[in-house]
Design a protein around this motif. Structure first.
Motif, PDB file in Angstrom:
ATOM      1  N   THR A   1      60.647  68.934  28.752  1.00  0.00           N
ATOM      2  CA  THR A   1      60.919  68.807  27.314  1.00  0.00           C
ATOM      3  C   THR A   1      59.998  67.738  26.729  1.00  0.00           C
ATOM      4  OG1 THR A   1      62.665  67.182  27.769  1.00  0.00           O
ATOM      5  CG2 THR A   1      63.324  69.503  27.577  1.00  0.00           C
ATOM      6  N   PRO A   2      58.699  67.989  26.675  1.00  0.00           N
ATOM      7  CA  PRO A   2      57.762  66.940  26.283  1.00  0.00           C
ATOM      8  C   PRO A   2      57.894  66.469  24.840  1.00  0.00           C
ATOM      9  CG  PRO A   2      56.646  69.062  26.405  1.00  0.00           C
ATOM     10  CD  PRO A   2      58.015  69.256  26.980  1.00  0.00           C
ATOM     11  N   LEU A   3      58.576  67.240  24.007  1.00  0.00           N
ATOM     12  CA  LEU A   3      58.663  66.903  22.582  1.00  0.00           C
ATOM     13  C   LEU A   3      59.988  66.263  22.198  1.00  0.00           C
ATOM     14  CD1 LEU A   3      57.301  70.288  21.136  1.00  0.00           C
ATOM     15  CD2 LEU A   3      56.009  68.369  22.091  1.00  0.00           C
ATOM     16  N   ILE A   4      60.853  66.054  23.146  1.00  0.00           N
ATOM     17  CA  ILE A   4      62.252  65.767  22.824  1.00  0.00           C
ATOM     18  C   ILE A   4      62.441  64.488  22.010  1.00  0.00           C
ATOM     19  CG2 ILE A   4      62.853  64.515  24.964  1.00  0.00           C
ATOM     20  CD1 ILE A   4      65.479  66.362  24.872  1.00  0.00           C
ATOM     21  N   HIS A   5      61.554  63.496  22.179  1.00  0.00           N
ATOM     22  CA  HIS A   5      61.690  62.244  21.438  1.00  0.00           C
ATOM     23  C   HIS A   5      60.550  62.033  20.442  1.00  0.00           C
ATOM     24  CE1 HIS A   5      65.110  61.052  23.811  1.00  0.00           C
ATOM     25  NE2 HIS A   5      64.438  61.122  24.935  1.00  0.00           N
ATOM     26  N   TRP A   6      59.795  63.071  20.145  1.00  0.00           N
ATOM     27  CA  TRP A   6      58.645  62.943  19.244  1.00  0.00           C
ATOM     28  C   TRP A   6      59.016  63.339  17.821  1.00  0.00           C
ATOM     29  CZ3 TRP A   6      53.482  65.036  21.707  1.00  0.00           C
ATOM     30  CH2 TRP A   6      53.213  64.323  22.882  1.00  0.00           C
ATOM     31  N   THR A   7      58.370  62.687  16.857  1.00  0.00           N
ATOM     32  CA  THR A   7      58.479  63.133  15.474  1.00  0.00           C
ATOM     33  C   THR A   7      57.615  64.371  15.281  1.00  0.00           C
ATOM     34  OG1 THR A   7      56.584  61.840  14.694  1.00  0.00           O
ATOM     35  CG2 THR A   7      58.744  60.733  14.722  1.00  0.00           C
ATOM     36  N   LYS A   8      57.836  65.093  14.179  1.00  0.00           N
ATOM     37  CA  LYS A   8      57.012  66.257  13.890  1.00  0.00           C
ATOM     38  C   LYS A   8      55.537  65.869  13.764  1.00  0.00           C
ATOM     39  CE  LYS A   8      58.960  70.367  13.502  1.00  0.00           C
ATOM     40  NZ  LYS A   8      60.043  70.165  14.467  1.00  0.00           N
ATOM     41  N   ALA A   9      55.274  64.721  13.155  1.00  0.00           N
ATOM     42  CA  ALA A   9      53.882  64.294  13.004  1.00  0.00           C
ATOM     43  C   ALA A   9      53.230  64.061  14.360  1.00  0.00           C
ATOM     44  CB  ALA A   9      53.814  63.023  12.153  1.00  0.00           C
ATOM     45  N   GLU A  10      53.950  63.460  15.289  1.00  0.00           N
ATOM     46  CA  GLU A  10      53.408  63.232  16.629  1.00  0.00           C
ATOM     47  C   GLU A  10      53.149  64.552  17.346  1.00  0.00           C
ATOM     48  OE1 GLU A  10      55.430  58.904  17.749  1.00  0.00           O
ATOM     49  OE2 GLU A  10      56.610  60.746  17.973  1.00  0.00           O
ATOM     50  N   ILE A  11      54.073  65.493  17.174  1.00  0.00           N
ATOM     51  CA  ILE A  11      53.908  66.810  17.791  1.00  0.00           C
ATOM     52  C   ILE A  11      52.649  67.491  17.246  1.00  0.00           C
ATOM     53  CG2 ILE A  11      54.899  69.137  17.943  1.00  0.00           C
ATOM     54  CD1 ILE A  11      57.699  67.712  17.815  1.00  0.00           C
ATOM     55  N   ILE A  12      52.487  67.455  15.936  1.00  0.00           N
ATOM     56  CA  ILE A  12      51.351  68.120  15.300  1.00  0.00           C
ATOM     57  C   ILE A  12      50.037  67.464  15.698  1.00  0.00           C
ATOM     58  CG2 ILE A  12      50.246  68.537  13.060  1.00  0.00           C
ATOM     59  CD1 ILE A  12      53.207  68.920  11.997  1.00  0.00           C
ATOM     60  N   ARG A  13      50.000  66.150  15.758  1.00  0.00           N
ATOM     61  CA  ARG A  13      48.760  65.470  16.171  1.00  0.00           C
ATOM     62  C   ARG A  13      48.363  65.880  17.587  1.00  0.00           C
ATOM     63  NH1 ARG A  13      51.411  60.630  14.088  1.00  0.00           N
ATOM     64  NH2 ARG A  13      50.790  60.309  11.904  1.00  0.00           N
ATOM     65  N   GLU A  14      49.342  65.948  18.484  1.00  0.00           N
ATOM     66  CA  GLU A  14      49.040  66.367  19.850  1.00  0.00           C
ATOM     67  C   GLU A  14      48.579  67.819  19.880  1.00  0.00           C
ATOM     68  OE1 GLU A  14      48.820  66.194  24.144  1.00  0.00           O
ATOM     69  OE2 GLU A  14      48.536  64.836  22.445  1.00  0.00           O
ATOM     70  N   GLY A  15      49.240  68.662  19.094  1.00  0.00           N
ATOM     71  CA  GLY A  15      48.839  70.055  19.028  1.00  0.00           C
ATOM     72  C   GLY A  15      47.431  70.231  18.491  1.00  0.00           C
ATOM     73  N   MET A  16      47.086  69.458  17.491  1.00  0.00           N
ATOM     74  CA  MET A  16      45.723  69.531  16.950  1.00  0.00           C
ATOM     75  C   MET A  16      44.705  69.112  17.998  1.00  0.00           C
ATOM     76  SD  MET A  16      46.063  70.671  13.842  1.00  0.00           S
ATOM     77  CE  MET A  16      44.528  70.245  13.025  1.00  0.00           C
ATOM     78  N   ARG A  17      45.054  68.088  18.770  1.00  0.00           N
ATOM     79  CA  ARG A  17      44.149  67.636  19.831  1.00  0.00           C
ATOM     80  C   ARG A  17      43.918  68.731  20.860  1.00  0.00           C
ATOM     81  NH1 ARG A  17      44.019  65.624  24.925  1.00  0.00           N
ATOM     82  NH2 ARG A  17      46.252  65.942  25.267  1.00  0.00           N
ATOM     83  N   LEU A  18      44.959  69.511  21.113  1.00  0.00           N
ATOM     84  CA  LEU A  18      44.883  70.563  22.125  1.00  0.00           C
ATOM     85  C   LEU A  18      44.394  71.900  21.570  1.00  0.00           C
ATOM     86  CD1 LEU A  18      48.252  69.853  23.987  1.00  0.00           C
ATOM     87  CD2 LEU A  18      45.944  69.261  24.763  1.00  0.00           C
ATOM     88  N   GLY A  19      44.152  71.960  20.272  1.00  0.00           N
ATOM     89  CA  GLY A  19      43.703  73.223  19.680  1.00  0.00           C
ATOM     90  C   GLY A  19      44.795  74.267  19.584  1.00  0.00           C
ATOM     91  N   VAL A  20      46.026  73.837  19.401  1.00  0.00           N
ATOM     92  CA  VAL A  20      47.156  74.765  19.295  1.00  0.00           C
ATOM     93  C   VAL A  20      47.007  75.594  18.015  1.00  0.00           C
ATOM     94  CG1 VAL A  20      49.661  74.883  18.914  1.00  0.00           C
ATOM     95  CG2 VAL A  20      48.726  73.343  20.652  1.00  0.00           C
ATOM     96  N   PRO A  21      47.217  76.922  18.095  1.00  0.00           N
ATOM     97  CA  PRO A  21      46.986  77.805  16.940  1.00  0.00           C
ATOM     98  C   PRO A  21      48.148  77.804  15.945  1.00  0.00           C
ATOM     99  CG  PRO A  21      47.718  79.119  18.788  1.00  0.00           C
ATOM    100  CD  PRO A  21      47.590  77.701  19.303  1.00  0.00           C
ATOM    101  N   TYR A  22      48.279  76.731  15.196  1.00  0.00           N
ATOM    102  CA  TYR A  22      49.387  76.633  14.260  1.00  0.00           C
ATOM    103  C   TYR A  22      49.332  77.695  13.161  1.00  0.00           C
ATOM    104  CZ  TYR A  22      50.782  72.205  16.380  1.00  0.00           C
ATOM    105  OH  TYR A  22      51.213  71.239  17.253  1.00  0.00           O
ATOM    106  N   HIS A  23      48.148  78.257  12.922  1.00  0.00           N
ATOM    107  CA  HIS A  23      48.028  79.310  11.912  1.00  0.00           C
ATOM    108  C   HIS A  23      48.749  80.588  12.338  1.00  0.00           C
ATOM    109  CE1 HIS A  23      44.814  80.165  14.788  1.00  0.00           C
ATOM    110  NE2 HIS A  23      44.731  81.385  14.297  1.00  0.00           N
ATOM    111  N   LEU A  24      49.087  80.696  13.612  1.00  0.00           N
ATOM    112  CA  LEU A  24      49.795  81.876  14.123  1.00  0.00           C
ATOM    113  C   LEU A  24      51.303  81.661  14.217  1.00  0.00           C
ATOM    114  CD1 LEU A  24      47.408  82.913  17.052  1.00  0.00           C
ATOM    115  CD2 LEU A  24      47.430  83.780  14.696  1.00  0.00           C
ATOM    116  N   THR A  25      51.785  80.506  13.796  1.00  0.00           N
ATOM    117  CA  THR A  25      53.202  80.163  13.974  1.00  0.00           C
ATOM    118  C   THR A  25      53.984  80.297  12.672  1.00  0.00           C
ATOM    119  OG1 THR A  25      52.922  77.790  13.484  1.00  0.00           O
ATOM    120  CG2 THR A  25      52.539  78.504  15.756  1.00  0.00           C
ATOM    121  N   THR A  26      55.294  80.296  12.811  1.00  0.00           N
ATOM    122  CA  THR A  26      56.180  80.234  11.655  1.00  0.00           C
ATOM    123  C   THR A  26      57.347  79.322  11.999  1.00  0.00           C
ATOM    124  OG1 THR A  26      57.498  81.527  10.078  1.00  0.00           O
ATOM    125  CG2 THR A  26      57.572  82.237  12.369  1.00  0.00           C
ATOM    126  N   SER A  27      57.925  78.694  10.987  1.00  0.00           N
ATOM    127  CA  SER A  27      59.089  77.833  11.210  1.00  0.00           C
ATOM    128  C   SER A  27      60.245  78.183  10.286  1.00  0.00           C
ATOM    129  CB  SER A  27      58.702  76.357  10.998  1.00  0.00           C
ATOM    130  OG  SER A  27      57.683  75.958  11.894  1.00  0.00           O
TER     131      SER A  27
END
Length: 232
Positions: free
Chosen positions: A172-198
């Motif tokens: 559960t790597p995100l369990i104590h992270w804020t949304k901003a921290e999650i997004i910054r890590e995702g951007m670093r990893l090239g996560v395809p946020y354009h393909l996601t929905t919330s």
């Protein structure tokens, strides 16, 4: 000389921001990933197609499992599965009690982890990634660290690999992270946020006013980058 195969991880992939970040993190950790998505009659039907697109992005479409759990819609009891219950706008939880909002789906993560455990043991995976978050998920009881620990204990008792001394881990790597921290890590990893929905409402364009949309928008704003998806 025999080549050692890659270690495997099952990723519970909803098609949302957090689970897609987990896909990127599992890959970055050196795992061969096996995504599993659950069709539980959720109002946000669009997320299932988003999950398929994410699986394709990571070249895992051929092993992507979509599991039907339609009985959760039959049970109802949540704004995400029962169309007679409205999804409240941000700031109006429609709480079941003082802490738990009406968007909580009874037993959802317990079921997801049970099925993912069966899949993981079958394919010889050593870990299950799930994007639960104890900060941004409005008091859902099945997103708490203590819940995860107890499920891991049961998994160790209920599986052959656990009894034989090699229990499957829940990551559960995100369990104590804020949304901003999650997004910054995702951007670093090239996560395809354009393909996601919330969005909880599951329309073609995200509503921008439900709790999930507002948390997402706030996270992108605090991360200093624009959300790539379209809003109404």
């Amino acid at each position: 000389m025999k080549v050692k195969s890659m270690k495997k991880a099952v990723v519970i992939l909803s098609g949302g921001l957090d689970s897609t970040t987990c896909m990127g993190m599992a890959r970055d950790a050196g795992y061969d990933v096996y995504p599993i998505t659950f069709d539980y009659g959720q109002r946000q039907r669009r997320e299932i197609e988003n999950a398929r697109q994410v699986a394709e992005f990571y070249n895992t479409a051929s092993r992507h499992k979509v599991i039907a759990l339609g009985f959760l819609k039959e049970f109802g009891g949540s704004a995400l599965t029962d169309e007679s219950i409205e999804v409240p706008p941000a700031g109006e939880s429609g709480a079941i009690d003082s802490d738990i909002p009406v968007t909580y789906v009874p037993g959802r993560n317990l079921l997801f982890l049970s099925i993912a455990t069966s899949y993981a043991e079958t394919i010889g995976a050593e870990a299950i990634y799930i994007g639960v978050n104890a900060l941004d998920y409005s008091g859902y009881p099945d997103c708490r660290p203590e819940f995860i620990r107890k499920v891991e204990e049961v998994m160790a008792l209920a599986t052959r690999v656990g009894v034989e001394g090699g229990p499957i881990r829940i990551e559960t790597p995100l369990i104590h992270w804020t949304k901003a921290e999650i997004i910054r890590e995702g951007m670093r990893l090239g996560v395809p946020y354009h393909l996601t929905t919330s969005c909880y409402n599951g329309q073609e364009e995200a509503c921008g006013v439900c709790d999930s949309c507002r948390l997402r928008l706030k996270g992108f704003d605090e991360a200093g980058t624009a959300d790539p998806i379209v809003y109404q």
